[in-house]
Write an enzyme that holds these catalytic residues in place. Structure first.
Site, PDB file in Angstrom:
ATOM      1  N   HIS A  13       0.807  -1.227   0.000  1.00  0.00           N
ATOM      2  CA  HIS A  13       0.000   0.000   0.000  1.00  0.00           C
ATOM      3  C   HIS A  13       0.841   1.278   0.000  1.00  0.00           C
ATOM      4  O   HIS A  13       0.292   2.372   0.142  1.00  0.00           O
ATOM      5  CB  HIS A  13      -0.932   0.020   1.217  1.00  0.00           C
ATOM      6  CG  HIS A  13      -2.063  -0.952   1.111  1.00  0.00           C
ATOM      7  ND1 HIS A  13      -3.103  -0.785   0.228  1.00  0.00           N
ATOM      8  CD2 HIS A  13      -2.303  -2.120   1.750  1.00  0.00           C
ATOM      9  CE1 HIS A  13      -3.947  -1.804   0.338  1.00  0.00           C
ATOM     10  NE2 HIS A  13      -3.482  -2.636   1.255  1.00  0.00           N
ATOM     11  N   HIS A  58       1.863  -7.705   6.882  1.00  0.00           N
ATOM     12  CA  HIS A  58       0.861  -7.692   5.806  1.00  0.00           C
ATOM     13  C   HIS A  58      -0.448  -8.415   6.131  1.00  0.00           C
ATOM     14  O   HIS A  58      -1.503  -7.929   5.746  1.00  0.00           O
ATOM     15  CB  HIS A  58       1.412  -8.234   4.483  1.00  0.00           C
ATOM     16  CG  HIS A  58       0.388  -8.332   3.378  1.00  0.00           C
ATOM     17  ND1 HIS A  58      -0.143  -7.223   2.776  1.00  0.00           N
ATOM     18  CD2 HIS A  58      -0.222  -9.398   2.802  1.00  0.00           C
ATOM     19  CE1 HIS A  58      -1.025  -7.601   1.849  1.00  0.00           C
ATOM     20  NE2 HIS A  58      -1.096  -8.912   1.854  1.00  0.00           N
TER      21      HIS A  58
END
Ligand SMILES: [Fe+2]
Ligand SMILES: [Fe+2]
Length: 268
Positions: free
Chosen positions: A71, A180
């Site tokens: 991201h 993650h």
């Protein structure tokens, strides 16, 4: 055991404002409790769940180093803003044409340097990244032997890929910490060569959420398959972290412990 042992604190993916507030409030407490002198925070979801902004980074100033992930580029202005943030790493195995850097050497106030390397996995990940194993090898070859403490953030979906990387780097680095998935795993251990490993450290996000997102939103998305805005939860926050203990003189890990702490924001 040879010489002094230092402790570093590794905090999982920070989700939104609630996550940032928890980092701000709890990091000093955890540093003191576990006698940690160095803090690494994965902040890839800190800007409303997706990416970074400069004001979000200011909220996480308790971090000595911030790491990113898939991201990293979700907020467009960050493509240029990243250049002004000296202690933020995006995955080192992204294209070298991308802004920012993927690894760095940072001073530990308690002694010695800490090299931090950010890597992205390739299994079940959308982004294109080059081989994390090869990238790690190339970076290690460039490091001065005087840098003893080396910490790898492997931002990846597949536990097999993270475990394989940890075994590949066993004895070469201090710690391989997975990020993650936003779910802390129960496999913290020191591998035989002296590398601390944890498949995933977890997140800093809503305890009553799906990976930091609003439960009804996520359930609706799965049930209907319709595009759905997944709001970030800001109720009781769970801060997931790991503490790695290592020998200052060798960089060898002697212990790793994973835990969580809860933070309830003050009512407005
Ligand atoms: Fe991620
Ligand atoms: Fe994340």
């Amino acid at each position: 055991m040879a010489g002094p042992v230092l402790n570093l604190l590794f905090i999982g993916d920070v989700v939104g404002k609630g996550g940032r507030n928890a980092v701000k409030a709890l990091t000093p407490v955890l540093k003191q409790r576990h006698n940690c002198s160095f803090v690494i925070v994965n902040g890839e979801n800190s800007a409303n769940g997706a990416g970074f902004s400069l004001s979000c980074i200011r909220d996480m100033e308790a971090a000595d180093v911030l790491t990113g992930g898939d991201h990293t580029w979700d907020q467009k202005p960050f493509e240029t803003e990243i250049l002004s943030v000296k202690n933020l790493l995006r995955p080192a195995n992204f294209s070298s044409l991308q802004p920012g850097k993927g690894w760095g050497i940072f001073r530990n106030p308690a002694g010695g340097d800490v090299a931090v390397i950010s890597l992205l996995g390739r299994i079940f990940m959308k982004e294109s990244a080059s081989c994390p194993f090869e990238t790690a090898e190339k970076i290690l070859a460039q490091l001065s032997p005087t840098v003893k403490c080396i910490v790898v953030d492997i931002h990846a979906e597949a536990t097999s890929e993270k475990a394989a990387l940890a075994w590949f780097l066993d004895g070469k680095v201090t710690a391989v910490i997975g990020t993650h998935t936003h779910v802390q795993t129960a496999d913290a251990r020191v591998l035989p060569g002296g590398t601390a490993f944890l498949s995933d450290v977890g997140m800093v996000g809503g305890h009553n959420s799906v990976l930091g997102r609003d439960v009804p939103d996520v359930v609706r998305k799965f049930r209907t398959g319709m595009p759905t805005r997944l709001n970030v939860t800001e109720n009781t926050i769970r801060l997931d972290y790991a503490v790695v203990s290592y020998e200052l003189e060798t960089g060898r890990a002697v212990a790793i412990r994973a835990a969580s702490e809860f933070f309830t924001p003050e009512p407005l």
